[in-house]
Design an enzyme around this catalytic site. Structure first.
Site, PDB file in Angstrom:
ATOM      1  N   SER A 194      69.529  26.542   3.525  1.00 58.25           N
ATOM      2  CA  SER A 194      69.362  27.974   3.761  1.00 58.25           C
ATOM      3  C   SER A 194      70.400  28.834   3.058  1.00 58.25           C
ATOM      4  O   SER A 194      70.214  30.047   2.964  1.00 58.25           O
ATOM      5  CB  SER A 194      69.418  28.260   5.267  1.00 58.25           C
ATOM      6  OG  SER A 194      68.334  27.656   5.935  1.00 58.25           O
ATOM      7  N   HIS A 231      75.832  33.165   9.854  1.00 55.53           N
ATOM      8  CA  HIS A 231      75.061  31.977   9.472  1.00 55.53           C
ATOM      9  C   HIS A 231      74.587  32.136   8.032  1.00 55.53           C
ATOM     10  O   HIS A 231      74.784  33.185   7.408  1.00 55.53           O
ATOM     11  CB  HIS A 231      73.880  31.793  10.428  1.00 55.53           C
ATOM     12  CG  HIS A 231      73.456  30.370  10.588  1.00 55.53           C
ATOM     13  ND1 HIS A 231      72.388  29.835   9.903  1.00 55.53           N
ATOM     14  CD2 HIS A 231      73.949  29.364  11.348  1.00 55.53           C
ATOM     15  CE1 HIS A 231      72.240  28.568  10.247  1.00 55.53           C
ATOM     16  NE2 HIS A 231      73.181  28.248  11.116  1.00 55.53           N
ATOM     17  N   THR A 233      71.750  32.550   6.192  1.00 49.47           N
ATOM     18  CA  THR A 233      70.889  33.605   5.641  1.00 49.47           C
ATOM     19  C   THR A 233      71.558  34.969   5.643  1.00 49.47           C
ATOM     20  O   THR A 233      71.672  35.598   4.578  1.00 49.47           O
ATOM     21  CB  THR A 233      69.553  33.656   6.393  1.00 49.47           C
ATOM     22  OG1 THR A 233      68.861  32.412   6.213  1.00 49.47           O
ATOM     23  CG2 THR A 233      68.681  34.791   5.877  1.00 49.47           C
ATOM     24  N   GLU A 251      65.933  38.345  10.042  1.00 47.87           N
ATOM     25  CA  GLU A 251      65.760  36.890  10.011  1.00 47.87           C
ATOM     26  C   GLU A 251      65.297  36.363  11.361  1.00 47.87           C
ATOM     27  O   GLU A 251      65.949  36.571  12.382  1.00 47.87           O
ATOM     28  CB  GLU A 251      67.066  36.196   9.636  1.00 47.87           C
ATOM     29  CG  GLU A 251      66.882  34.679   9.535  1.00 47.87           C
ATOM     30  CD  GLU A 251      68.189  33.894   9.560  1.00 47.87           C
ATOM     31  OE1 GLU A 251      68.167  32.734   9.094  1.00 47.87           O
ATOM     32  OE2 GLU A 251      69.199  34.413  10.050  1.00 47.87           O
ATOM     33  N   ASP A 293      63.849  27.660  12.358  1.00 51.02           N
ATOM     34  CA  ASP A 293      64.491  26.528  11.708  1.00 51.02           C
ATOM     35  C   ASP A 293      65.142  25.586  12.716  1.00 51.02           C
ATOM     36  O   ASP A 293      64.995  24.361  12.631  1.00 51.02           O
ATOM     37  CB  ASP A 293      65.541  27.066  10.736  1.00 51.02           C
ATOM     38  CG  ASP A 293      66.330  25.979  10.037  1.00 51.02           C
ATOM     39  OD1 ASP A 293      65.763  25.319   9.149  1.00 51.02           O
ATOM     40  OD2 ASP A 293      67.516  25.797  10.366  1.00 51.02           O
ATOM     41  N   HIS A 316      64.440  21.594  13.452  1.00 52.76           N
ATOM     42  CA  HIS A 316      65.490  20.587  13.299  1.00 52.76           C
ATOM     43  C   HIS A 316      65.613  19.718  14.550  1.00 52.76           C
ATOM     44  O   HIS A 316      65.898  18.518  14.459  1.00 52.76           O
ATOM     45  CB  HIS A 316      66.836  21.252  13.010  1.00 52.76           C
ATOM     46  CG  HIS A 316      67.052  21.607  11.577  1.00 52.76           C
ATOM     47  ND1 HIS A 316      66.864  20.719  10.537  1.00 52.76           N
ATOM     48  CD2 HIS A 316      67.446  22.781  10.997  1.00 52.76           C
ATOM     49  CE1 HIS A 316      67.135  21.311   9.396  1.00 52.76           C
ATOM     50  NE2 HIS A 316      67.488  22.563   9.643  1.00 52.76           N
ATOM     51  N   ASP A 353      62.754  30.738   3.594  1.00 53.05           N
ATOM     52  CA  ASP A 353      63.719  30.189   2.653  1.00 53.05           C
ATOM     53  C   ASP A 353      63.309  28.790   2.197  1.00 53.05           C
ATOM     54  O   ASP A 353      63.525  28.396   1.065  1.00 53.05           O
ATOM     55  CB  ASP A 353      65.131  30.178   3.240  1.00 53.05           C
ATOM     56  CG  ASP A 353      65.180  29.663   4.683  1.00 53.05           C
ATOM     57  OD1 ASP A 353      64.126  29.318   5.244  1.00 53.05           O
ATOM     58  OD2 ASP A 353      66.287  29.618   5.245  1.00 53.05           O
ATOM     59  N   HIS A 354      62.685  28.039   3.113  1.00 57.44           N
ATOM     60  CA  HIS A 354      62.262  26.668   2.825  1.00 57.44           C
ATOM     61  C   HIS A 354      61.283  26.247   3.906  1.00 57.44           C
ATOM     62  O   HIS A 354      61.053  26.988   4.875  1.00 57.44           O
ATOM     63  CB  HIS A 354      63.465  25.715   2.820  1.00 57.44           C
ATOM     64  CG  HIS A 354      64.282  25.811   4.071  1.00 57.44           C
ATOM     65  ND1 HIS A 354      63.868  25.290   5.280  1.00 57.44           N
ATOM     66  CD2 HIS A 354      65.483  26.408   4.330  1.00 57.44           C
ATOM     67  CE1 HIS A 354      64.759  25.546   6.207  1.00 57.44           C
ATOM     68  NE2 HIS A 354      65.750  26.231   5.661  1.00 57.44           N
TER      69      HIS A 354
END
Length: 537
Positions: free
Chosen positions: A123, A184, A186, A344, A349, A353, A390-391
């Protein structure tokens, strides 16, 4: 009761966890889709879509007064699809035919997410791409690819600035809203230059980096661009001296301040802004009580670290992402020159995870609500809004589930290998990998609808990993048509800057302004006056 899937209309449990699904009395649920058997239904829908597509030939080439970037951290295409189904099912629909707010955007592209040194991105490097317009190395923020991760002496000379700074330099108001800590990966790429995304405060930095003059990210939040108008998210502990008790959790040591330099960055900010109509809030009640017309600078820190998942949010103390976005826009839009806002949905995310798909998808649905709220507060005529990720993650769902199946439910079949049931949602790797008596865990023996259920994974890892595929980019507003096809991720801020006439591409702006009706009228009137004056002479 139906276990695993439900063709609406169905009765959902009160807490919307889809655990108890029942058919309405005396109703054949399949009648819900009877109209879909008629080809005329699909032809009519396609024709409406075609007419809408044809209307897009009238391109919006206005100068964008406002820019909004919504970033769903880890929100790959499979997450978008699953969130769409969840949104529909929360509204008592089957889900598949539901529209997300981002689905309504007229232009869609794909972005390639790789970092300069990594096929599957993180990220930090990606944030540098979609905020600073430059691809970068894994784990670094606000620096180019010549900077080496964790090597402080490679920072100076390799800093890159973000579109947030470009907008601020052009006189716009700017803001950052996130559900993670504000330092963080981003959000930090919007203002910081760091060879390590993990240098949250000086307590997280090696001694040699501090001695070499590198700054922690929390400090850079307040020093690099000192007049950011709106800053909202989590991260209080990184702003306070070590062992300082947290205002919300005064008896919990894990939430105490971490700074070794003794600085209280929150107090410093408040002192600086005391004559600038600046307000600091740390809870939902105080945020919602604000009159945005009386606030020019807003700092909201609602948790010591990341904000809580929306499913677990304390509605007394923690605002939702939608509520933060609402207040941010109302503060920022007072500037006649417009604004830039980075939003964001960061905990999508984190849910992935941890293998907790339910947490991740509810976070995505909440971000979509925020997108809808932003749309109501702005105009597509002068506001370019971009939604992207972002991914991706190694998250997916399948198993030939039936129409209307709960997105968290079981596939309608057993494995033909181990003869056990499986949930539609699975991960390629992660903490959900479990073996019981030498074979895959039988999910029918556990509560797979639980908010924190960890979906089964193929490879055991303590944390699930990112995915490497392209991510979607949704756009509406001025110059949105420039986001089309497949692009490098760093292309995004260049389009947004071009649309707003900020940053390096401004030659087209004079032409665009000369075409404005009021300017054309001025020149026409001037020509008439000169002609009349000449005749009178």
């Amino acid at each position: 009761k139906v276990v695993g899937h439900c063709l609406t209309p169905c009765n959902f449990s009160a807490d919307n966890n889809l655990l108890a699904l029942t058919w309405p009395s005396g109703m054949d649920a399949k009648l819900k889709f009877e109209h879909e058997k008629d080809p005329a239904f699909w032809h009519s829908w396609a024709q409406r879509t075609l007419r809408t597509a044809l209307s897009l030939q009238d391109l919006n080439k206005n100068i964008a007064k406002n820019l909004i970037l919504f970033l769903g951290d880890g929100m790959g295409v499979s997450t978008v699809t699953a969130a769409r189904i969840l949104k529909g099912q929360l509204n008592r629909q089957s889900g598949e035919e539901t529209e997300l707010e981002m689905d309504k955007f007229p232009y869609v592209a794909l972005a390639k997410t790789y970092n300069t040194d990594s096929q599957v991105a993180d990220s930090a490097g990606t944030a540098t791409a979609f905020l600073c317009g430059v691809k970068a190395n894994w784990g670094t923020v606000g620096v180019n690819a010549a900077a080496v991760r964790n090597q402080c002496n490679t920072t100076t000379g390799n800093e890159v600035t973000s579109i947030l700074k470009w907008a601020k330099d052009a006189g716009k108001s700017v803001g950052i809203v996130t559900t993670t800590r504000l330092n963080h990966a981003t959000p930090s790429a919007a203002y910081a230059h760091s060879v390590s995304r993990d240098w949250f405060s000086d307590a997280d930095m090696p001694r040699e980096a501090l001695q070499a003059g590198c700054k922690d990210i929390a400090r850079q939040l307040f020093e690099n661009i000192p007049d950011i108008n709106v800053i909202m998210g989590g991260g209080r502990r990184y702003m306070l001296p070590k062992n300082t008790s947290d205002v919300e959790y005064p008896n919990e040591a894990k939430h105490q301040g971490t700074r070794l330099d003794g600085r209280d960055l929150l107090e410093e900010w408040q002192m600086k802004m005391r004559h600038e109509r600046g307000v600091y809030v740390w809870n939902r009640r105080d945020l919602l009580a604000l009159n945005p017309n009386n606030v020019d600078y807003l700092l909201g820190l609602f948790e010591p670290s990341d904000m809580t998942y929306d499913l677990e949010r304390d509605k007394e103390s923690d605002p939702s992402l939608t509520e933060m976005v609402d207040m941010a826009i109302k503060v920022l839009r007072k500037n006649p020159r417009g604004f830039y806002l980075l939003v964001e949905g960061g905990r999508i995310d984190h849910g992935h995870h941890e293998g907790k798909a339910k947490q991740a998808l509810h976070e995505a649905v909440e971000m979509d609500r925020a997108i809808g709220r932003a749309g109501l507060l702005t105009s597509e005529w002068d506001t370019l809004t971009v939604v992207t990720a972002d991914h991706s993650h190694v998250f997916n769902f399948g198993g030939y589930t039936m129409r209307g199946t709960s997105i968290f439910g079981l596939a309608p079949m057993l494995s033909d290998i181990d003869h056990k049931p499986f949930t539609s949602i699975v991960y390629g790797n992660g903490p959900g990998y479990k073996v019981v008596n030498g074979t895959r865990e039988n999910v029918s023996t556990i509560d797979f609808y639980n908010d924190n259920y960890q979906a089964q994974a193929a490879v055991p890892l303590s944390l699930e990993t990112h995915g490497g595929e392209d991510v979607a980019v949704f756009a509406k507003g001025p110059m949105a048509h420039l986001l089309h096809g497949v692009h490098e991720q760093n292309y995004i801020p260049h389009v947004m800057a071009y649309a707003a006439c900020i940053g390096q591409n401004q030659r087209h702006c004079l032409y665009a302004r000369s075409e404005a009706p009021e300017l054309s009228l001025t020149w026409s009137s001037l020509f008439t006056l000169l002609t009349v004056g000449h005749l009178l002479c």
